[in-house]
Design a protein around this motif. Sequence first.
Motif, PDB file in Angstrom:
ATOM      1  N   CYS A 112       0.819  -1.203   0.000  1.00 46.73           N
ATOM      2  CA  CYS A 112       0.000   0.000   0.000  1.00 46.73           C
ATOM      3  C   CYS A 112       0.854   1.254   0.000  1.00 46.73           C
ATOM      4  CB  CYS A 112      -0.973   0.002   1.165  1.00 46.73           C
ATOM      5  SG  CYS A 112      -0.219  -0.125   2.774  1.00 46.73           S
ATOM      6  N   ILE A 113       0.281   2.280  -0.589  1.00 45.46           N
ATOM      7  CA  ILE A 113       0.869   3.609  -0.594  1.00 45.46           C
ATOM      8  C   ILE A 113       0.049   4.405   0.406  1.00 45.46           C
ATOM      9  CG2 ILE A 113       1.326   5.654  -1.986  1.00 45.46           C
ATOM     10  CD1 ILE A 113       1.197   3.631  -4.417  1.00 45.46           C
ATOM     11  N   LEU A 114       0.719   4.954   1.404  1.00 46.04           N
ATOM     12  CA  LEU A 114      -0.009   5.616   2.479  1.00 46.04           C
ATOM     13  C   LEU A 114      -0.303   7.071   2.169  1.00 46.04           C
ATOM     14  CD1 LEU A 114       1.702   4.168   5.656  1.00 46.04           C
ATOM     15  CD2 LEU A 114      -0.290   3.361   4.441  1.00 46.04           C
ATOM     16  N   ASP A 123      10.519   6.360  17.462  1.00 46.03           N
ATOM     17  CA  ASP A 123      11.567   7.380  17.376  1.00 46.03           C
ATOM     18  C   ASP A 123      11.760   7.970  15.983  1.00 46.03           C
ATOM     19  OD1 ASP A 123      11.971   6.784  20.012  1.00 46.03           O
ATOM     20  OD2 ASP A 123      13.627   5.417  19.624  1.00 46.03           O
ATOM     21  N   CYS A 124      10.961   7.562  15.026  1.00 46.58           N
ATOM     22  CA  CYS A 124      11.139   8.011  13.648  1.00 46.58           C
ATOM     23  C   CYS A 124      10.350   9.290  13.402  1.00 46.58           C
ATOM     24  CB  CYS A 124      10.688   6.920  12.680  1.00 46.58           C
ATOM     25  SG  CYS A 124      11.044   7.320  10.966  1.00 46.58           S
ATOM     26  N   ASN A 125      10.990  10.256  12.736  1.00 40.10           N
ATOM     27  CA  ASN A 125      10.304  11.517  12.445  1.00 40.10           C
ATOM     28  C   ASN A 125       9.850  11.610  10.989  1.00 40.10           C
ATOM     29  OD1 ASN A 125      12.784  11.789  11.292  1.00 40.10           O
ATOM     30  ND2 ASN A 125      13.343  13.676  12.342  1.00 40.10           N
ATOM     31  N   LYS A 126      10.106  10.575  10.186  1.00 42.64           N
ATOM     32  CA  LYS A 126       9.645  10.548   8.798  1.00 42.64           C
ATOM     33  C   LYS A 126       8.521   9.530   8.672  1.00 42.64           C
ATOM     34  CE  LYS A 126      13.836  11.701   6.230  1.00 42.64           C
ATOM     35  NZ  LYS A 126      14.755  11.180   5.219  1.00 42.64           N
ATOM     36  N   PRO A 127       7.398   9.926   8.080  1.00 42.44           N
ATOM     37  CA  PRO A 127       6.293   8.979   7.910  1.00 42.44           C
ATOM     38  C   PRO A 127       6.571   7.974   6.787  1.00 42.44           C
ATOM     39  CG  PRO A 127       5.672  11.156   7.130  1.00 42.44           C
ATOM     40  CD  PRO A 127       7.047  11.280   7.696  1.00 42.44           C
ATOM     41  N   ILE A 128       5.802   6.912   6.781  1.00 41.26           N
ATOM     42  CA  ILE A 128       5.910   5.858   5.768  1.00 41.26           C
ATOM     43  C   ILE A 128       5.265   6.339   4.474  1.00 41.26           C
ATOM     44  CG2 ILE A 128       5.178   3.514   5.180  1.00 41.26           C
ATOM     45  CD1 ILE A 128       5.047   2.964   8.238  1.00 41.26           C
ATOM     46  N   ALA A 129       5.925   6.068   3.329  1.00 38.73           N
ATOM     47  CA  ALA A 129       5.348   6.356   2.022  1.00 38.73           C
ATOM     48  C   ALA A 129       4.739   5.087   1.427  1.00 38.73           C
ATOM     49  CB  ALA A 129       6.406   6.916   1.077  1.00 38.73           C
ATOM     50  N   VAL A 130       5.508   3.985   1.452  1.00 43.34           N
ATOM     51  CA  VAL A 130       5.061   2.726   0.850  1.00 43.34           C
ATOM     52  C   VAL A 130       5.428   1.567   1.771  1.00 43.34           C
ATOM     53  CG1 VAL A 130       5.311   1.180  -1.144  1.00 43.34           C
ATOM     54  CG2 VAL A 130       5.431   3.641  -1.470  1.00 43.34           C
ATOM     55  N   VAL A 131       4.533   0.586   1.863  1.00 48.12           N
ATOM     56  CA  VAL A 131       4.781  -0.637   2.620  1.00 48.12           C
ATOM     57  C   VAL A 131       4.501  -1.825   1.706  1.00 48.12           C
ATOM     58  CG1 VAL A 131       4.022  -2.085   4.546  1.00 48.12           C
ATOM     59  CG2 VAL A 131       4.097   0.375   4.821  1.00 48.12           C
ATOM     60  N   ALA A 132       5.454  -2.762   1.659  1.00 52.44           N
ATOM     61  CA  ALA A 132       5.264  -4.006   0.903  1.00 52.44           C
ATOM     62  C   ALA A 132       5.569  -5.169   1.835  1.00 52.44           C
ATOM     63  CB  ALA A 132       6.173  -4.036  -0.317  1.00 52.44           C
ATOM     64  N   GLN A 159       7.518   2.935  -7.104  1.00 47.70           N
ATOM     65  CA  GLN A 159       6.592   2.116  -6.331  1.00 47.70           C
ATOM     66  C   GLN A 159       6.775   0.646  -6.684  1.00 47.70           C
ATOM     67  OE1 GLN A 159       2.638   3.554  -7.045  1.00 47.70           O
ATOM     68  NE2 GLN A 159       3.136   5.611  -6.382  1.00 47.70           N
ATOM     69  N   GLN A 160       6.928   0.357  -7.970  1.00 47.65           N
ATOM     70  CA  GLN A 160       7.133  -1.023  -8.401  1.00 47.65           C
ATOM     71  C   GLN A 160       8.457  -1.577  -7.879  1.00 47.65           C
ATOM     72  OE1 GLN A 160       4.879  -3.053  -9.751  1.00 47.65           O
ATOM     73  NE2 GLN A 160       3.553  -1.305  -9.400  1.00 47.65           N
ATOM     74  N   ALA A 161       9.482  -0.738  -7.812  1.00 48.50           N
ATOM     75  CA  ALA A 161      10.774  -1.177  -7.276  1.00 48.50           C
ATOM     76  C   ALA A 161      10.628  -1.601  -5.819  1.00 48.50           C
ATOM     77  CB  ALA A 161      11.810  -0.057  -7.406  1.00 48.50           C
ATOM     78  N   VAL A 162       9.850  -0.854  -5.072  1.00 52.37           N
ATOM     79  CA  VAL A 162       9.623  -1.193  -3.666  1.00 52.37           C
ATOM     80  C   VAL A 162       8.882  -2.517  -3.556  1.00 52.37           C
ATOM     81  CG1 VAL A 162       8.436  -0.503  -1.547  1.00 52.37           C
ATOM     82  CG2 VAL A 162       9.615   1.206  -2.936  1.00 52.37           C
ATOM     83  N   LEU A 163       7.883  -2.705  -4.378  1.00 57.78           N
ATOM     84  CA  LEU A 163       7.103  -3.933  -4.322  1.00 57.78           C
ATOM     85  C   LEU A 163       7.954  -5.149  -4.670  1.00 57.78           C
ATOM     86  CD1 LEU A 163       3.790  -2.663  -5.944  1.00 57.78           C
ATOM     87  CD2 LEU A 163       4.476  -2.648  -3.549  1.00 57.78           C
ATOM     88  N   THR A 164       8.877  -4.992  -5.620  1.00 54.91           N
ATOM     89  CA  THR A 164       9.739  -6.121  -5.974  1.00 54.91           C
ATOM     90  C   THR A 164      10.758  -6.400  -4.887  1.00 54.91           C
ATOM     91  OG1 THR A 164      10.655  -4.506  -7.510  1.00 54.91           O
ATOM     92  CG2 THR A 164       9.877  -6.527  -8.447  1.00 54.91           C
ATOM     93  N   ALA A 165      11.010  -5.468  -4.011  1.00 52.17           N
ATOM     94  CA  ALA A 165      11.967  -5.699  -2.931  1.00 52.17           C
ATOM     95  C   ALA A 165      11.483  -6.794  -1.979  1.00 52.17           C
ATOM     96  CB  ALA A 165      12.225  -4.417  -2.154  1.00 52.17           C
TER      97      ALA A 165
END
Length: 174
Positions: A112-114, A123-132, A159-165
Amino acid sequence: MKATGIVRRIDDLGRVVIPKEIRRTQRIREGDPLEIFISADGEVIFKKYSPIGELSTIAAQCADVLSKNIGMTVLICDREQIIATAGSGKKDLLDKRISMPLVSLLEQRKSCILQQQQYPCEDCNKPIAVVAPIVVQGDVIGGTIVLQGETEILPAVEQQAVLTAAFLAKQIEP
């Protein structure tokens, strides 16, 4: 090591019941694999087993290549913690326990793309963009996460690169 004050007896089949409170706080669910360690002084230690943790070197290489190609921070986690990171702030996030919202996203078993801001750990200050999620034999064992950078939305190719990871699942399958 911290004592809980809880004592349990071994039954005639050699089983020990782990109290519900401990299972809940340690995120141990029915069917979760536990690894057993024995120390030199006779301690028996149960630790959640992470099949993806066994591939931490490959996971780190995957995160590094993906991060360099898309120019964003990439995390790879098992169901408990972040096991590999690449990009800005990577040392701060390694080995951090993942957030419950991230666990819920992984449990959905779909990439999903959030649009709303959710964070991979406290402790993270950057939100999630994509989760696979990384799924092996129907079980979610972890996930590949890209954190938001300067731009809010990743282009379709990235986005496709992330999904293939999530190919890490192929490294684990028997």
